[in-house]
Write a protein that holds these residues in place. Sequence first.
Motif, PDB file in Angstrom:
ATOM      1  N   LEU A 164      12.332   0.366   8.891  1.00  0.00           N
ATOM      2  CA  LEU A 164      12.530  -0.244   7.624  1.00  0.00           C
ATOM      3  C   LEU A 164      11.186  -0.190   6.950  1.00  0.00           C
ATOM      4  N   ILE A 165      10.009  -0.595   7.561  1.00  0.00           N
ATOM      5  CA  ILE A 165       8.923  -0.286   7.031  1.00  0.00           C
ATOM      6  C   ILE A 165       8.451   0.971   6.447  1.00  0.00           C
ATOM      7  N   ALA A 166       8.616   2.209   7.121  1.00  0.00           N
ATOM      8  CA  ALA A 166       8.426   3.512   7.033  1.00  0.00           C
ATOM      9  C   ALA A 166       9.459   4.037   5.833  1.00  0.00           C
ATOM     10  N   THR A 167      10.383   3.455   5.845  1.00  0.00           N
ATOM     11  CA  THR A 167      11.274   3.706   4.518  1.00  0.00           C
ATOM     12  C   THR A 167      10.762   3.103   3.376  1.00  0.00           C
ATOM     13  N   HIS A 168      10.619   1.826   3.264  1.00  0.00           N
ATOM     14  CA  HIS A 168       9.657   1.190   2.269  1.00  0.00           C
ATOM     15  C   HIS A 168       8.503   2.245   1.914  1.00  0.00           C
ATOM     16  N   LEU A 169       7.740   2.597   2.774  1.00  0.00           N
ATOM     17  CA  LEU A 169       6.518   3.117   2.438  1.00  0.00           C
ATOM     18  C   LEU A 169       6.725   4.412   1.545  1.00  0.00           C
ATOM     19  N   ALA A 170       7.902   5.240   2.034  1.00  0.00           N
ATOM     20  CA  ALA A 170       8.351   6.340   1.354  1.00  0.00           C
ATOM     21  C   ALA A 170       8.626   6.151  -0.017  1.00  0.00           C
ATOM     22  N   LEU A 171       8.810   4.907  -0.618  1.00  0.00           N
ATOM     23  CA  LEU A 171       9.082   4.821  -1.846  1.00  0.00           C
ATOM     24  C   LEU A 171       8.031   3.965  -2.468  1.00  0.00           C
ATOM     25  N   CYS A 172       7.169   3.359  -1.748  1.00  0.00           N
ATOM     26  CA  CYS A 172       6.295   2.690  -2.332  1.00  0.00           C
ATOM     27  C   CYS A 172       4.736   2.921  -2.231  1.00  0.00           C
ATOM     28  N   PRO A 173       4.173   3.701  -3.244  1.00  0.00           N
ATOM     29  CA  PRO A 173       2.852   4.054  -3.178  1.00  0.00           C
ATOM     30  C   PRO A 173       1.886   2.844  -2.914  1.00  0.00           C
ATOM     31  N   ALA A 174       1.820   1.751  -3.491  1.00  0.00           N
ATOM     32  CA  ALA A 174       1.183   0.779  -3.195  1.00  0.00           C
ATOM     33  C   ALA A 174       1.114   0.167  -1.705  1.00  0.00           C
ATOM     34  N   CYS A 175       2.197  -0.061  -1.194  1.00  0.00           N
ATOM     35  CA  CYS A 175       2.139  -0.490   0.320  1.00  0.00           C
ATOM     36  C   CYS A 175       1.686   0.918   1.207  1.00  0.00           C
ATOM     37  N   ARG A 176       1.776   2.040   0.702  1.00  0.00           N
ATOM     38  CA  ARG A 176       1.310   3.337   1.399  1.00  0.00           C
ATOM     39  C   ARG A 176      -0.299   3.137   1.523  1.00  0.00           C
ATOM     40  N   GLU A 177      -0.690   2.739   0.333  1.00  0.00           N
ATOM     41  CA  GLU A 177      -2.331   2.837   0.208  1.00  0.00           C
ATOM     42  C   GLU A 177      -2.677   1.654   0.902  1.00  0.00           C
ATOM     43  N   GLN A 178      -2.092   0.629   1.070  1.00  0.00           N
ATOM     44  CA  GLN A 178      -2.355  -0.660   1.734  1.00  0.00           C
ATOM     45  C   GLN A 178      -2.587  -0.174   3.419  1.00  0.00           C
TER      46      GLN A 178
END
Length: 221
Positions: free
Chosen positions: A27-41
């Motif tokens: 779920l988190i990997a899927t969210h990261l694919a759509l969310c640059p802000a969390c990817r950066e974090q």
Amino acid sequence: MTAHHHPSDDILLSYAAGSLDEPTSILIATHLALCPACREQVSKAESVGGELLNDVKPVAIQDGALDVVLARLDEGERGQINVPAPAAVPHDNDLNLPRPLTDYIDGSTKSLPWRWLGPSVHYAPIASHTKGPKVGLLRIAPGTRVPMHGHSGNELTMVLAGGYTDGTGNYTRGDVEAADDGLVHQPIADAGEECVCLVVTEGVLQPTGLIARLVQPFLRI
Ligand SMILES: [Zn+2]
């Protein structure tokens, strides 16, 4: 498109540290694919982790230490999953699913074992585990009221298509809602488009209304 509801810092840090269970990692990997802000974090957390490792002072190594480390790496590989690097490459034409997810479902949702959960609600598991949290996809027809329910454990929901609204807010593609055993809610799918969610559940849903109690057997996902 930017997500408005994100996973907690604790979960993102655990993801960066590689200590999440497999269902939550998906779920988190899927969210990261759509969310640059969390990817950066997550990438900041990973680089801080690397810095901390660099600061560790070297100690004398005993004979056989390398074997021990290699054995632990082997264990780690067996016990942990390799979630693919996030990439927002759509595979599923109908749903535009992000890559980390499509890799788990063979590229399409069509061949999943969908089952009826209740009026206008279908569920399909996407990775089977004998213990620990369950992960699956939920499809809810537009405008459907999911029966009021509580939770007997933590639950993470991420919207992939359409959206829903409950007492805590409105959730659309990319948004993540965390529920624990304190939350009782009645999600209502937004009108116009089928709502498709990725759900990680630890406990079972606990219906609170009369109708919900009647359909409880179907809500055991
Ligand atoms: Zn986010």
